[in-house]
Motif scaffolding. Structure first.
Motif, short mmCIF file in Angstrom:
data_model
loop_
_atom_site.label_atom_id
_atom_site.label_comp_id
_atom_site.label_asym_id
_atom_site.label_seq_id
_atom_site.Cartn_x
_atom_site.Cartn_y
_atom_site.Cartn_z
N GLY A 164 -10.69 -31.07 5.88
CA GLY A 164 -11.10 -29.73 5.44
C GLY A 164 -10.30 -28.60 6.05
O GLY A 164 -10.32 -27.49 5.54
N GLN A 165 -9.59 -28.83 7.16
CA GLN A 165 -8.81 -27.74 7.78
C GLN A 165 -7.70 -27.29 6.84
O GLN A 165 -7.12 -28.10 6.11
N ARG A 166 -7.39 -25.98 6.94
CA ARG A 166 -6.24 -25.45 6.20
C ARG A 166 -5.42 -24.56 7.11
O ARG A 166 -5.98 -23.73 7.82
N TRP A 167 -4.12 -24.75 7.05
CA TRP A 167 -3.17 -23.97 7.84
C TRP A 167 -2.45 -23.06 6.87
O TRP A 167 -1.73 -23.56 6.00
N ASP A 168 -2.68 -21.74 6.99
CA ASP A 168 -2.00 -20.81 6.10
C ASP A 168 -2.20 -21.24 4.63
O ASP A 168 -1.25 -21.29 3.86
N GLU A 169 -3.44 -21.58 4.32
CA GLU A 169 -3.84 -22.00 2.95
C GLU A 169 -3.29 -23.36 2.52
O GLU A 169 -3.48 -23.76 1.38
N GLY A 171 -3.55 -27.44 3.15
CA GLY A 171 -4.47 -28.38 3.79
C GLY A 171 -3.81 -29.19 4.90
O GLY A 171 -2.63 -29.54 4.81
N ALA A 172 -4.60 -29.49 5.93
CA ALA A 172 -4.15 -30.44 6.94
C ALA A 172 -3.74 -31.72 6.21
O ALA A 172 -4.41 -32.14 5.26
N GLY A 173 -2.65 -32.31 6.65
CA GLY A 173 -2.21 -33.55 6.02
C GLY A 173 -1.29 -33.33 4.84
O GLY A 173 -0.85 -34.31 4.21
N THR A 174 -1.02 -32.05 4.51
CA THR A 174 -0.08 -31.78 3.40
C THR A 174 1.16 -31.07 3.89
O THR A 174 2.06 -30.77 3.10
N LEU A 175 1.22 -30.80 5.19
CA LEU A 175 2.38 -30.06 5.71
C LEU A 175 3.50 -31.02 6.12
O LEU A 175 4.67 -30.76 5.87
N GLY A 176 3.11 -32.13 6.74
CA GLY A 176 4.08 -33.15 7.14
C GLY A 176 4.37 -34.10 5.99
O GLY A 176 3.91 -33.90 4.85
N ASP A 177 5.11 -35.17 6.28
CA ASP A 177 5.40 -36.17 5.25
C ASP A 177 4.15 -36.94 4.85
O ASP A 177 3.97 -37.34 3.71
N PHE A 178 3.28 -37.16 5.85
CA PHE A 178 2.00 -37.83 5.62
C PHE A 178 0.93 -37.16 6.47
O PHE A 178 1.21 -36.68 7.58
N GLY A 179 -0.32 -37.20 5.99
CA GLY A 179 -1.48 -36.85 6.81
C GLY A 179 -2.37 -38.07 6.90
O GLY A 179 -2.54 -38.79 5.91
N PRO A 279 -5.00 -18.37 14.61
CA PRO A 279 -5.33 -17.51 13.46
C PRO A 279 -4.67 -17.98 12.16
O PRO A 279 -5.07 -17.54 11.07
N ARG A 280 -3.70 -18.87 12.25
CA ARG A 280 -3.10 -19.41 11.02
C ARG A 280 -4.04 -20.37 10.29
O ARG A 280 -3.77 -20.75 9.16
N ILE A 281 -5.13 -20.78 10.95
CA ILE A 281 -6.10 -21.65 10.26
C ILE A 281 -6.91 -20.78 9.29
O ILE A 281 -7.61 -19.86 9.72
N THR A 282 -6.79 -21.07 7.99
CA THR A 282 -7.44 -20.23 6.99
C THR A 282 -8.70 -20.87 6.40
O THR A 282 -9.45 -20.22 5.69
N ARG A 283 -8.90 -22.16 6.62
CA ARG A 283 -10.20 -22.76 6.32
C ARG A 283 -10.51 -23.64 7.52
O ARG A 283 -9.79 -24.59 7.81
N TRP A 284 -11.60 -23.28 8.20
CA TRP A 284 -11.88 -23.92 9.48
C TRP A 284 -12.84 -25.09 9.29
O TRP A 284 -13.83 -24.98 8.56
#
Ligand SMILES: Cc1ncc(COP(=O)(O)O)c(C=O)c1O
Length: 404
Positions: A164-169, A171-179, A279-284
């Motif tokens: 459920g976390q979001r970094w700058d809109e 989702g966690a696990g979508t920024l790297g190659d894998f989450g 503060p970059r977390i937009t959905r906590w």
């Protein structure tokens, strides 16, 4: 301070009985053929919730990371950079893929991997970074991704705590190659056991599916075999995940609101430091809520003694991970991996020093259980009062225990 129990976890109900019953009646209870209908339904729903193009459901949140590294081609002789404060599963996964875990310390502000130390640990053998989104935090993904791009490294996010976390809109696990997500029984989206990998890359998703399904090819031409094993998750568990995902958004919202209530009230307790989220977390969203104590303000008590005292007040708290420098598991003398012997210095706990992770793990980090943040404002206030009481009376308790 509190006699009423906090809400149970997992919070299952009759709809779960119905969902499992339907699977039993349907006949396909296992994970083969992969993915089963519930596995596919959950994977699609959860990937969409996190904002990923693909989700791959498997046995747990440890093999997820092993599979991610294998799909990326990371293995023998490669180094993977991992924070010194995490669960043993993170480095285990790197070793299971055949790679060497190289630990670096965490940042004092949030106890997530320190990007400067990541950069300093890079060698020609480094292939990947595995940031861990610990407790209520996310690792500094801007810096990690920038370092990864500059050095041509893969990133596998350990999101076991971060559904459920979001970094700058994003989702966690979508920024790297894998989450990598865990669905083990204490985690906030659970089927008792289970794990999900998320990725934006169609080919990586295919390879991950193959790796968990005994290497069966998943491409249209059916030619792309992998050296896979059976890490499938059965459909009974997937049915629970489908239901759990339906409940998740409301639970997340409640935890976030009550987490903020806790932060407002606990900030004034002497010797307690709130580790505010980036503060970059937009959905906590969080699993455990971790705060820092100053042992001097608690009459010299350790985090373990404080957690025990809070728990005795009816507020479940604990101390979780020891720093990686304390694990026998990673001593080269216990390993038969030639690569470990070759790099013995880098794996020898006696030569490791992680001052921030060691202080957190052994003296100052206290984890509050998730159930407190699924109760209500009064439940959070009880937790704050219990903590304040333990701090206020710590000196009296110490004097009574040790009168000299
Ligand atoms: C940070 C972290 N990574 C990975 C895992 C492994 O997940 P699993 O227990 O599903 O294998 C856990 C928890 O168990 C964890 O806390």
């Amino acid at each position: 301070m509190r006699s009423a129990p906090y809400p149970d976890w997992p919070s299952l109900d009759e709809s779960d009985v119905d969902a499992v019953t339907a699977v039993v009646r349907g006949g396909q209870v296992g994970g083969y053929p992969e993915p089963g209908p519930r596995a596919a339904e959950f994977a699609a729903g959860f990937a969409a919730y996190q904002g990923a193009a693909h989700g791959i459901v498997m046995a747990n949140g440890t093999v997820t990371m092993e599979v991610a590294l294998k799909a990326l081609g990371v293995g023998w002789g490669d180094e993977v950079i991992i924070p010194a404060l995490t669960f043993a599963a993170t480095p285990y996964a790197a070793m299971a893929a055949g790679a060497l875990p190289v630990f670096v310390d965490v940042e004092p502000a949030r106890w997530t991997i320190d990007p400067d130390l990541v950069e300093a640990a890079i060698t020609p053998r480094t292939r990947a970074i595995m940031p861990v989104h610990l407790g209520q935090q996310m690792a500094d993904m801007d810096r990690i991704m920038e370092i990864a791009r500059r050095h041509d490294l893969f990133v596998v996010e350990d999101c076991a705590h971060a559904h459920g976390q979001r970094w700058d809109e994003q989702g966690a696990g979508t920024l790297g190659d894998f989450g990598s997500f865990s669905h083990q029984s204490t985690k906030i989206l659970t089927a008792g056991e289970g794990g999900t990998l998320t990725t934006q890359d169609e080919r990586l998703a295919r390879l991950a599916h193959s790796l968990i399904d005994c290497g069966r090819p998943k491409d249209a031409a059916e030619t792309e075999y992998t050296f896979g094993a059976n890490y499938r998750l059965g459909e009974l568990a997937c049915a629970l995940l489908v239901n759990g995902l339906r409940r998740f958004p409301v639970q997340r919202e409640r935890r976030a609101a009550l987490g903020e209530h806790f932060e407002r009230l606990a900030a004034d307790i002497p010797g307690v430091t709130i580790k505010h989220r980036n503060p970059r977390i937009t959905r906590w969203s969080f699993y455990r809520y971790i705060f820092e104590i100053d042992p001097d303000a608690f009459a010299g008590a350790t985090n373990e003694q404080v957690a025990d005292a809070i728990s005795a007040e009816g507020v479940p708290a604990e101390v979780q991970y020891p720093p990686m420098s304390r694990y026998d598991l990673f001593q080269p003398s216990l390993s038969r991996l030639p690569v470990a012997v070759e790099h013995a210095d880098r794996l020898d706990p006696a030569k490791m020093s992680f001052p921030v992770a060691e202080a957190a793990g052994e003296r100052t980090a206290v984890y509050l259980n998730e159930c407190i943040f699924r109760s209500d404002e009064a439940g959070v206030e009880h937790a704050v009062e219990a903590l304040a009481k333990v701090q206020r009376l710590a000196a009296d308790v110490a004097a009574a225990v040790n009168p000299s």
